[in-house]
Design an enzyme around this catalytic site. Structure first.
Site, PDB file in Angstrom:
ATOM      1  N   GLU A  38      12.249  77.071  43.109  1.00  0.00           N
ATOM      2  CA  GLU A  38      12.868  76.236  42.079  1.00  0.00           C
ATOM      3  C   GLU A  38      12.414  76.767  40.715  1.00  0.00           C
ATOM      4  O   GLU A  38      11.256  77.161  40.545  1.00  0.00           O
ATOM      5  CB  GLU A  38      12.395  74.794  42.286  1.00  0.00           C
ATOM      6  CG  GLU A  38      12.886  73.761  41.307  1.00  0.00           C
ATOM      7  CD  GLU A  38      12.271  72.386  41.587  1.00  0.00           C
ATOM      8  OE1 GLU A  38      12.876  71.383  41.194  1.00  0.00           O
ATOM      9  OE2 GLU A  38      11.183  72.314  42.215  1.00  0.00           O
ATOM     10  N   LYS A 109      20.519  69.632  42.027  1.00  0.00           N
ATOM     11  CA  LYS A 109      19.538  68.799  42.726  1.00  0.00           C
ATOM     12  C   LYS A 109      19.912  67.321  42.699  1.00  0.00           C
ATOM     13  O   LYS A 109      20.132  66.734  41.634  1.00  0.00           O
ATOM     14  CB  LYS A 109      18.161  69.024  42.105  1.00  0.00           C
ATOM     15  CG  LYS A 109      17.012  68.341  42.834  1.00  0.00           C
ATOM     16  CD  LYS A 109      15.683  68.740  42.193  1.00  0.00           C
ATOM     17  CE  LYS A 109      14.485  68.167  42.926  1.00  0.00           C
ATOM     18  NZ  LYS A 109      13.218  68.600  42.306  1.00  0.00           N
ATOM     19  N   CYS A 142      13.491  71.262  46.453  1.00  0.00           N
ATOM     20  CA  CYS A 142      12.199  70.587  46.338  1.00  0.00           C
ATOM     21  C   CYS A 142      12.237  69.138  46.831  1.00  0.00           C
ATOM     22  O   CYS A 142      12.342  68.901  48.012  1.00  0.00           O
ATOM     23  CB  CYS A 142      11.695  70.695  44.902  1.00  0.00           C
ATOM     24  SG  CYS A 142       9.893  70.483  44.750  1.00  0.00           S
ATOM     25  N   VAL A 169       4.179  70.070  44.359  1.00  0.00           N
ATOM     26  CA  VAL A 169       2.832  69.669  43.963  1.00  0.00           C
ATOM     27  C   VAL A 169       2.250  68.642  44.939  1.00  0.00           C
ATOM     28  O   VAL A 169       1.039  68.501  45.035  1.00  0.00           O
ATOM     29  CB  VAL A 169       2.802  69.104  42.524  1.00  0.00           C
ATOM     30  CG1 VAL A 169       3.149  70.186  41.518  1.00  0.00           C
ATOM     31  CG2 VAL A 169       3.746  67.915  42.366  1.00  0.00           C
TER      32      VAL A 169
END
Length: 263
Positions: A38, A109, A142, A169
């Site tokens: 990404e 997205k 993601c 993350v």
């Protein structure tokens, strides 16, 4: 079919330098499908809307898309790469698909994460599947992984490989994609990034790496380290994703009972 991921550590805002780095690393790599992260060429932690608009580009005419098209042509491969897309007054967190024949399409997205909600419009493309010859590929980005409907929607459209550009993350995704692959009997390729960004006085973001290829049986065929770039190509048998039989009496998608599911 040879497929792979390129786990990178882009320098924020250094788009041309990041493009050149990817191009140099591809070298003599041979594969039919390569997934990049990404925001593969811009970096992730934007500070304000002006910065977003400055680094976003129109698709397919922007420099990142054109660079991916040229790399795909030169290496006779298909490339899926994330980028910030500019369209009218909107900016989207998008991923483009390029192949030897040129630009194939773009996915925006659907499920925005964290501060993306401040800077980007929710995707309006819907989930898409492309036939690239050896396989049908679907694209999710993601945080889309957090919603099982994302992978299931692509599987119902015939996707055999889920291409998953990411800047992860949270720690859960690499293991969760095992379930996404298993519950849909598809391959998945997650291409994450590494490193840390701390810009504009914001708390630092540490990216977890662990890019991977997972089989329809839920086997991790390749997984990158948490803290280092890695370019990996492996061979898969796409036919494994075409067989949806779990046993002689159960066929995964045919046995669904949508009338009993909440919408």
């Amino acid at each position: 079919m040879k497929v792979g991921y390129f786990q990178t550590h882009p320098e924020f805002g250094e788009v041309q330098r990041n493009i050149e780095h990817v191009a140099s690393r591809l070298g003599s790599v041979e594969c039919e499908l390569l997934v990049l992260p990404e925001f593969a060429f811009t970096g992730y932690q934007f500070v304000n809307q002006e910065e977003v608009r400055e680094l976003s580009e129109r698709v397919p005419d922007g420099p990142t898309t054109q660079a991916c098209i040229e790399l795909a042509r030169r290496h006779q491969m298909h490339i899926v790469a994330g980028l910030p897309e500019k369209a009218g007054q909107h900016c989207y967190n998008s991923a483009i698909v390029a192949g030897p024949s040129g630009f194939l399409g773009c996915y925006r997205k659907t499920h925005l994460f964290y501060e993306e909600t401040l800077f980007f419009s929710p995707g309006d493309s819907g989930f898409k599947v492309w036939d690239i010859g050896p396989a049908r590929i679907g694209v999710m980005i993601c945080f889309d992984w957090y919603y099982p409907e994302s992978a299931r929607t692509l599987a119902l459209q015939g996707a055999e490989i889920l291409c998953h550009p990411s800047n992860l993350v949270l720690p859960h995704c690499p293991d969760a994609m095992v379930t996404r692959s298993l519950e849909n009997r598809v391959f998945s390729i997650t291409a994450n990034r590494t490193g840390q960004e701390a810009r504009g006085g914001k708390p630092p973001l540490t990216f977890i790496g662990k890019s991977e290829v997972v089989s329809p049986a839920g086997c991790i065929l390749a997984r990158a380290p948490a803290d280092a770039p890695e370019l990996t190509v492996i061979e898969i048998d796409v036919n494994e994703a075409r067989n949806k039989s779990i046993n002689p009496y159960n066929e995964l998608l045919k046995d669904r009972r949508p009338g009993h599911y909440c919408s």
